[in-house]
Design a protein around this motif. Structure first.
Motif, mmCIF file in Angstrom:
data_model
loop_
_atom_site.group_PDB
_atom_site.id
_atom_site.type_symbol
_atom_site.label_atom_id
_atom_site.label_comp_id
_atom_site.label_asym_id
_atom_site.label_seq_id
_atom_site.Cartn_x
_atom_site.Cartn_y
_atom_site.Cartn_z
ATOM 1 N N ILE A 1 0.861 -1.184 0.049
ATOM 2 C CA ILE A 1 -0.312 -0.166 -0.008
ATOM 3 C C ILE A 1 0.820 1.053 -0.008
ATOM 4 N N ASP B 1 -0.004 7.496 0.056
ATOM 5 C CA ASP B 1 -1.196 8.260 -0.086
ATOM 6 C C ASP B 1 -2.517 7.430 0.498
ATOM 7 N N GLU B 2 -2.388 6.073 -0.013
ATOM 8 C CA GLU B 2 -3.592 5.179 0.320
ATOM 9 C C GLU B 2 -3.484 4.726 1.924
ATOM 10 N N LYS C 1 -4.897 7.579 3.679
ATOM 11 C CA LYS C 1 -6.237 7.922 3.757
ATOM 12 C C LYS C 1 -6.943 6.765 4.507
#
Length: 699
Positions: A163, A166-167, A170
């Motif tokens: 991952i 950015d993810e 989030k």
């Protein structure tokens, strides 16, 4: 203040900040020395009254990229990582983890146990343990749900996917993304904690919202898609415990982890992990590869367009050559469609796709346009006369030093190279369909292929993100030679009483995604038919030959592409083709065979024994360098179930003596086909295993 600088983990005090720096190149693996060093450094920081914030980060290019593979299979040494992580979380002083590069497996679990997680741009995190047959055993299954909830945790843990930062932000796996030098970020984040700008907490104190629906849905999904696998189901069981007390969850997580460690699947998956890496150890490994900045591909069919797509996706400009404008249009359209699929999968942006098609792909019917290509890959129909003709032309057209490669699946690369005045520049690059998706690349080394050309083949595979395996020249090389042999065992069982559906079902239950008849229909029955016709004049008269597939092809039934083969294909699930079954019955009657029953276990035993027998002969002949290379070929090119490690690893689980016993028993009915390879006989006598075989020197 700095403790011993030559340690793999050191503590530095900068004002009131304790910097715990992991320095265990090349990837800061969580070795015993690292675990011991973290424990000692954290204890020192706790005891230092002048330190009020502790920050952990990695020296070099990455945080902790995962476990130390040198410790795989060895008895664990204390402190174990769960002990280290529990100590981090229990720290009275805030502990911040600054992640960069990759933070995977136990490395990310160190971050999860910290009181805040900061990532540099480009950082990747993940818990890939399931791909090695285990589960995150240092708190991952308990702390991830506390941060992101059960549904997202299940997706992350049972897939093992990486991952991006950015993810991760989030989702809530990390608290911030901060740019800059990792040390500077560490000091800055310590100040942010003191200023109250960065909140810290113990992950174990967070509550998890129960979600039985998500747990049941994931369990049902795994029953459909991973019913043969052990560890993904244990991951679900562990995540389900995260709604309760952390200490109890961690205890049970460790118990489930040890159950996975004891599973035969874990051994198979670890073997597959090492087989992929061992394949790169070749005699030519020390030879510098040549620069490849442009590629020519001859043939725009399924294979040619797939090879062109793979090269384009790797940033290589491609000149695609076909004979006619119509064929060229079809080839160009196939490449465009492949790139569109890459956009759909998120591997490519639409702008990048447009740029590739306009700037990086050249379509032509003039082979002379390959004059300046660094590498030319011929990917036309499997016909020796056509290939010889193409290589004679390439010998005249291509610049000195250009690599001339053939994508042949079976044919003699030495004979193809002999059509040129530059045999040292000729090599086989056997891609697997679809070439832009399948990871295997057999690098077929002819008698006069130069070492730098071989090294370039491996470098190209790395650039294309493929697993290269070195193969010698014979009919079918490694994979297709073994495939042809075990397919005979399949055909013999079909003739003697088993149905295509039973054989497929037995091997799918063993772990293959598709059985051999379903695979044949998918690939196109006409491809194997052409090979059988090519080899027919050389077939020994004493060899048993089964003509069932030939008769099906004579009807124009080539599998999925014609709507029928061994199965019928329509809108729904494929069903048995009754007309094909009628042909089977006719052939049995003509041969005066009374069908007998086969158990599923016998079907698997015969197929695997046939595969292992021919693989042993491949080793005896020097076509493969080592047993694990054969495993890599079948894992990455033929869909062999990864948790079983490959045919040679499976052979060791069966045992050489049992394999010889089977062959000798079956040879009473078919002495021509069932013959004990001398190497296998010697192993049975001496108690040896394929795992013990050292790498062979290429001769």
């Amino acid at each position: 203040m700095t403790d011993t600088p030559d340690k793999v983990v050191r503590l530095e005090r900068v004002d009131a900040t304790g910097l715990v720096i992991i320095d265990n190149p090349p990837v800061n693996a969580s070795s015993h020395a690292v675990r011991q060093g973290l424990t000692e450094a954290l204890a020192m920081a706790q005891a230092d009254d002048d330190i009020d914030v502790i920050v952990v980060f990695g020296a070099g290019r990455t945080f902790i990229a995962g476990a130390d593979i040198r410790e795989f299979g060895k008895p664990p040494l204390h402190p174990l990582l769960p002990e280290v992580n529990n100590g981090i979380e229990a720290s009275e002083k805030p502990v911040i983890a600054v992640l960069h590069g990759t933070a995977l497996g136990g490395g990310f679990e160190v971050g999860l146990a910290s009181h805040a997680r900061i990532a540099l741009p480009g950082t990747q995190v993940g818990l890939p343990e399931v791909t090695l047959g285990v589960l995150p055993g240092a708190g991952g299954t308990q702390r991830v749900p506390r941060l992101i909830g059960i549904p997202a945790a299940l997706d992350m843990i049972t897939s093992g996917r990486r991952i991006g930062a950015d993810e991760a932000l989030k989702l809530g796996l990390i608290d911030r993304i901060e740019a800059g030098d990792v040390r500077d970020v560490a000091l800055r984040m310590a100040e942010a904690v003191r200023a109250g700008d960065l909140k810290t907490w113990r992950t174990g104190d967070l509550a998890v919202t129960p979600d039985e629906t998500a747990l049941e849905a994931e369990a049902e999904r795994l029953d459909r898609t991973a019913r043969h696998l052990f560890s993904p189901h244990k991951c679900v069981e562990a995540v389900a415990l995260s709604t309760g007390d952390l200490a109890r969850g961690l205890t049970r997580e460790r118990e489930l982890f040890m159950e996975c460690i004891d599973s035969p699947q874990r051994a198979g998956l670890i073997h597959a992990f090492f087989a992929e890496r061992a394949a790169a150890r070749i005699p030519e490994a020390g030879t510098p590869p040549m620069q490849v900045e442009s590629v020519g591909v001859i043939g725009g069919g399924t294979m040619g367009s797939g090879i062109a797509t793979a090269c384009l996706l790797a940033g290589l400009p491609v000149t695609l050559v076909e004979q006619t404008d119509d064929a060229l249009d079809r080839g160009g359209a196939a490449v465009a469609a492949n790139l569109a699929q890459a956009v759909k999968r998120g591997k490519l942006t639409e702008d990048a796709r447009a740029a590739i098609l306009s700037d990086a792909l050249t379509l032509t019917t003039d082979m002379a346009d390959l004059a300046e290509a660094d590498l030319v890959i011929e990917a036309v129909f499997e016909d020796m006369d056509i290939k010889r003709s193409i290589f004679r032309r390439l010998d005249r057209i291509c610049k000195p030093g250009a690599i001339l490669a053939t994508n042949t699946s079976y044919l003699d690369v030495n004979a193809i190279a002999a059509e040129t005045t530059r045999q040292e520049d000729v090599i086989g690059l056997h891609f697997f369909s679809p070439a832009h998706v399948m990871r295997l690349l057999e690098v077929v080394v002819a008698h006069r292929t130069a070492p730098d050309v071989v090294a370039t083949g491996f470098a190209l595979a790395k650039r294309l993100r493929k697993v290269a395996v070195r193969a010698g020249v014979c009919d079918g090389f490694i994979g297709n030679r073994i495939l042809a042999h075990y397919r005979k065992a399949v055909d013999y069982m079909l003739m003697d009483g088993a149905s295509p559906q039973q054989i497929d079902a037995a091997l799918e239950d063993f772990g293959f995604a598709l059985g051999p008849f379903a695979v044949s229909d998918l690939a196109g029955l006409d491809i194997a038919w052409a090979t059988r016709k090519r080899k027919a004049p050389l077939r020994p008269p004493e060899e048993r030959y089964i003509a069932i597939a030939d008769r099906i092809c004579e009807m124009g039934w080539f599998g999925r592409k014609t709507g029928r083969g061994f199965y019928l294909y329509g809108d729904g699930k494929p069903v048995p083709n009754p007309d094909a079954l009628a042909i089977v019955d006719e052939e049995r009657t003509n041969a005066r065979i009374t069908p007998r029953d086969f158990t599923d276990d016998e079907i698997v035993a015969r197929v695997m024994t046939a595969m292992i027998s021919e693989a042993t002969r491949v080793l005896e002949d020097g076509i493969a360098l080592r047993p694990s290379d054969i495993d890599a070929v079948f894992l990455f090119g033929y869909g062999f179930p990864r948790h079983r490690g490959g045919p040679m690893h499976h052979a060791d689980t069966v045992g050489a003596a049992e394999l010889v016993r089977r062959i000798e028993a079956w040879a009473r009915d078919d002495p021509y086909y069932w013959q004990v390879p001398p190497l296998l006989a010697r192993m049975a006598q001496e108690g040896g295993t394929f795992a013990e075989m050292k790498e062979r020197e290429w001769t």
